[in-house]
Design a protein around this motif. Structure first.
Motif, PDB file in Angstrom:
ATOM      1  N   MET A 304      50.204  32.895  35.078  1.00  0.00           N
ATOM      2  CA  MET A 304      49.351  33.294  33.959  1.00  0.00           C
ATOM      3  C   MET A 304      49.272  34.812  33.836  1.00  0.00           C
ATOM      4  SD  MET A 304      48.339  30.878  32.092  1.00  0.00           S
ATOM      5  CE  MET A 304      47.171  31.869  31.175  1.00  0.00           C
ATOM      6  N   ARG A 305      49.253  35.495  34.961  1.00  0.00           N
ATOM      7  CA  ARG A 305      49.226  36.959  34.895  1.00  0.00           C
ATOM      8  C   ARG A 305      50.527  37.494  34.299  1.00  0.00           C
ATOM      9  NH1 ARG A 305      46.435  40.286  39.608  1.00  0.00           N
ATOM     10  NH2 ARG A 305      44.678  39.368  38.495  1.00  0.00           N
ATOM     11  N   CYS A 306      51.640  36.853  34.629  1.00  0.00           N
ATOM     12  CA  CYS A 306      52.921  37.248  34.027  1.00  0.00           C
ATOM     13  C   CYS A 306      52.891  37.052  32.513  1.00  0.00           C
ATOM     14  CB  CYS A 306      54.062  36.431  34.626  1.00  0.00           C
ATOM     15  SG  CYS A 306      54.419  36.781  36.354  1.00  0.00           S
ATOM     16  N   ILE A 307      52.370  35.903  32.083  1.00  0.00           N
ATOM     17  CA  ILE A 307      52.281  35.620  30.650  1.00  0.00           C
ATOM     18  C   ILE A 307      51.428  36.674  29.961  1.00  0.00           C
ATOM     19  CG2 ILE A 307      51.391  33.982  28.946  1.00  0.00           C
ATOM     20  CD1 ILE A 307      52.107  31.751  31.009  1.00  0.00           C
ATOM     21  N   GLU A 308      50.323  37.017  30.583  1.00  0.00           N
ATOM     22  CA  GLU A 308      49.450  38.043  30.010  1.00  0.00           C
ATOM     23  C   GLU A 308      50.172  39.374  29.883  1.00  0.00           C
ATOM     24  OE1 GLU A 308      46.106  41.184  31.222  1.00  0.00           O
ATOM     25  OE2 GLU A 308      47.454  40.166  32.605  1.00  0.00           O
TER      26      GLU A 308
END
Length: 323
Positions: A304-308
């Protein structure tokens, strides 16, 4: 502490000559944050220490789309690099939580790799970034993918007479984000209970639901919105530290996600597969079952941090309230 001779070659060729001369009696030293401790604890007893500190070529970082990091570049130099923070963010995440500023000022990325500790903070990020290492000897040089370097705890494929001189990181694909999480008891000066790094490349970054990122929306809502827009994961790498005898890639988990549309359910399946691939053991810092549970948690969180970081690159911290 046993006495030893301390040599300071001025060039790489001189260092290689000395290493070939003294062979098993010699030990290379860069920052010394690991080697000196091992000598004091009588884990090693070299007759000769060959310092690499005078070799300026090993202290350079070069970028031409691809990134080249000399093995004597300190963690602090990496931490202060705006380029690495922007383009190779997982590595920046790692050095920010590595030891103390005093340690980061002298400890080197090459030393962190060559020590081959399962807990090495820089290795999982380098694995997901697709890093390779350059090894030089008097016989020549060779390039080795980082995931082929580690043979066991404290053991590498570096042969007698070779010196790790450079780390090569290829340019990330478009719409790529990377992240690293060090799970630890304290916020500083602690070894990780677990290290998790993830790199995701999406098929695009212009989605209408990007405003949901970094709001109070829960993860499931964000992922449901992304699923509705049919955002596809083009490439993924997942690496785990302190989850096996060496840092490892969760290849089966990667294969589950690569080429698929993002969804909450799929990320849970990926995290579950990563936990199954791990080979953790019980230690004073954490038991195996706990490490597996944390892999399930943090693989999804780092995804999720990568997506953000792809959708909202101006944001640097994913709000913890979403967890």
């Amino acid at each position: 502490m046993k006495k030893f001779d301390y040599l300071r070659p001025k060039s790489l060729e001189e260092a290689l000559t000395l290493l070939n001369q003294y062979r098993e009696r010699a030990k290379l030293i860069a920052g010394g944050t690991d080697v000196i401790v091992m000598i004091k604890q009588k884990q090693i007893a070299p007759e000769v220490l060959i310092s690499l500190q005078e070799i300026q070529d090993l202290k350079q970082m070069k970028y031409n789309g691809n990134l080249r990091i000399g093995s004597l570049v300190t963690h602090r130099m990496i931490e202060k690099s705006e380029l690495i923070r922007k383009e190779f963010t997982a590595l920046s995440d790692a050095v920010e939580v590595l030891g103390s500023i005093q340690i980061r000022n002298v400890g080197t990325i090459g030393g962190n790799i060559c020590t081959a500790a399962p807990s090495a903070d820089t290795v999982p990020p380098l694995l997901v970034l697709g890093a390779q290492v350059q090894l030089k000897s008097l016989k020549g040089e060779r390039v080795l993918p980082l995931d082929q370097l580690f043979l066991g705890p404290g053991e590498t494929a570096i042969e007698q007479g070779e010196i790790l001189t450079e780390i090569f990181i290829p340019k990330p694909l478009p719409h790529t984000g990377s992240a690293y999480w060090k799970h630890q008891r304290r916020k500083a000066l602690d070894l990780p209970i677990l290290g998790v790094a993830v790199m995701l490349s999406l098929d695009r970054s212009n989605v209408t639901c990007s405003d949901l990122i970094c709001t109070s929306s829960p993860i499931s809502t964000v992922l449901h919105a992304l699923e509705g827009e049919e955002v596809v994961c083009k490439e993924v790498r997942i690496a785990l530290g302190v989850a096996a005898p060496t840092p490892i890639r969760a290849v089966k988990a990667e294969n589950l996600l690569r080429g698929k549309r993002l969804s909450d359910e799929l990320l849970w399946e990926v995290a579950e597969m990563a936990a199954k691939e791990a080979q953790p053991r019980d230690t004073i810092r954490g038991e195996a079952w706990y490490r597996r549970e944390m892999i399930r948690v943090f693989v999804k969180r780092m995804a999720m941090r990568c997506i953000e970081r792809v959708l909202r690159p101006e944001e640097t911290i994913f709000p913890e309230r979403l967890w």
